[in-house]
Write an enzyme that holds these catalytic residues in place. Structure first.
Site, PDB file in Angstrom:
ATOM      1  NE  ARG A  58      -1.523  -2.400   2.800  1.00 22.40           N
ATOM      2  CZ  ARG A  58      -1.672  -3.698   2.521  1.00 22.40           C
ATOM      3  NH1 ARG A  58      -2.784  -4.113   2.014  1.00 22.40           N
ATOM      4  NH2 ARG A  58      -0.710  -4.570   2.780  1.00 22.40           N
ATOM      5  CE  LYS A  86      26.912  -4.758  -6.071  1.00 22.01           C
ATOM      6  NZ  LYS A  86      27.124  -3.807  -7.159  1.00 22.01           N
ATOM      7  NE  ARG A 108       7.026   0.611   5.053  1.00 20.21           N
ATOM      8  CZ  ARG A 108       5.807   0.081   4.981  1.00 20.21           C
ATOM      9  NH1 ARG A 108       5.655  -1.189   4.657  1.00 20.21           N
ATOM     10  NH2 ARG A 108       4.737   0.824   5.241  1.00 20.21           N
ATOM     11  CG  HIS A 136       3.308   3.753   8.728  1.00 19.92           C
ATOM     12  ND1 HIS A 136       3.456   4.631   7.673  1.00 19.92           N
ATOM     13  CD2 HIS A 136       2.884   2.575   8.180  1.00 19.92           C
ATOM     14  CE1 HIS A 136       3.143   4.013   6.542  1.00 19.92           C
ATOM     15  NE2 HIS A 136       2.798   2.769   6.826  1.00 19.92           N
TER      16      HIS A 136
HETATM   17  N1   CP Z   1      -0.333  -0.007   5.853  1.00 23.88           N
HETATM   18  C1   CP Z   1       0.866  -0.298   5.318  1.00 23.88           C
HETATM   19  O1   CP Z   1       1.901   0.289   5.686  1.00 23.88           O
HETATM   20  O2   CP Z   1       0.839  -1.276   4.364  1.00 23.88           O
HETATM   21  P1   CP Z   1       2.112  -1.754   3.514  1.00 23.88           P
HETATM   22  O3   CP Z   1       3.054  -2.439   4.462  1.00 23.88           O
HETATM   23  O4   CP Z   1       1.569  -2.657   2.450  1.00 23.88           O
HETATM   24  O5   CP Z   1       2.754  -0.517   2.950  1.00 23.88           O
END
Ligand code: CP
Length: 310
Positions: A58, A86, A108, A136
């Site tokens: 997502r 590496k 991420r 997040h």
């Molecule tokens: N909600 C969410 O972060 O989903 P993904 O891990 O698919 O990005």
């Protein structure tokens, strides 16, 4: 008026006014995704790099779609195909990318604080797309947008967050964001999946789902984050589901018009019954739809916002 934030690293850095501005901007961007030609020139000439060191469906897809709908030049890097395999350090990777003059890096990473580390050392903007079990923020913002869409307000609502709170960056960001916006937050999970000092997070803590659901306006279910647990913290998924899974029976404890949310990915039959996940109260795909609008709004605002629209 300038937005005043170069980076989006965590919900603890955003005031209620900032959040309202982001949600209002996202509302105005949402209709672009319903157009036949889903593209505006807002970020033409900007370069955005998406670096995902952990799996994502997502967040990654919606950032890339948001960037493309705003006409930015985008590029995706994943850990397995980068020079990190590496032995290159994160800082060296970032410095090399910086030499190519990106405007924004969306990252991420499995380690808490990794996006903050880059933001302190590099001159591009950084958006945290999830760092370890820490935060997040873009998920919390799309959750707030969905709650505001469906309930008309956020302040004063009772929001039950149920599941693996200890390992969830979604829970942490939402607890901060919901408190900032004046909602009442309830947390429920087995003791092994509640963070130490949970009662000091600005939430009421329950060790069974039923109490947390009583009279709730919003029910937010979370996946068990097996990948962040060293050794198993639960006897079995079946037992977890019996005591903490959301099903049509226990959902009746929430308000009649309560909405059911899940950030995904869902483990159907564990934390949520399929009949609830697909039922009339679920707003799970609305969350995903709003994710594109929220990410468009954030990219626009940290790129200069209204200044660009003049
Ligand atoms: N909600 C969410 O972060 O989903 P993904 O891990 O698919 O990005």
């Amino acid at each position: 008026m300038s937005f005043g934030h170069k980076h989006i690293l965590g919900m603890d850095q955003l005031s209620a006014d900032d959040i309202t501005r982001i949600l209002d901007t996202a509302d105005s961007f949402k209709e672009i995704s319903a157009r036949e030609i889903k593209k505006v020139p807002t970020l033409r000439g900007k370069t955005i790099i998406n670096i995902f060191f952990e799996a994502s469906t997502r967040t990654r897809a919606s950032f890339e779609i948001a960037e493309k709908r705003l006409s930015a030049d985008t590029l995706n890097i994943s850990a397995s195909t980068s020079a990190l395999v590496k032995g290159e350090t994160l800082e060296d990777t970032a410095r090399n990318l910086e030499a190519m003059h990106p405007d924004i890096i969306v990252m991420r990473h499995g380690h808490s604080g990794a996006p903050h580390y880059l933001a302190e050392r590099c001159n591009f903007s950084v958006i945290n797309a999830g760092d370890g079990a820490h935060e997040h923020p873009t998920q919390a913002l799309l959750d707030l947008m969905t709650i505001r869409d469906k309930k008309g307000t956020i302040g004063g609502l009772t929001v039950a967050i149920v599941g693996d709170i200890a390992h969830s960056r979604v829970a942490r960001s939402n607890i901060i964001a919901l408190n900032t916006m004046g909602a009442r937050v309830r947390l429920a999970g087995p003791r092994t999946l509640l963070p130490t000092g949970a009662d000091r997070l600005g939430a009421e803590v329950f060790t069974d789902i039923k109490g947390a659901l009583d009279g709730a306006d919003v029910v937010m279910m979370l996946r068990i984050q097996q990948e962040r647990q060293g050794s198993p913290l639960l006897p079995s998924n079946r037992e977890y589901s019996r005591f903490f899974g959301l099903n049509p029976d226990n959902l009746q404890r929430a308000k009649e018009d309560a909405i059911v949310m899940h950030p995904g990915p869902m483990n159907r039959g564990v934390e949520i019954a399929s009949s609830v996940a697909d039922g009339p109260r679920n707003v799970i795909l609305d969350q995903v739809e709003n994710g594109v609008a929220v990410r468009m709004a954030l990219l626009y605002l940290i790129s200069g916002g209204e200044k660009m629209a003049e």
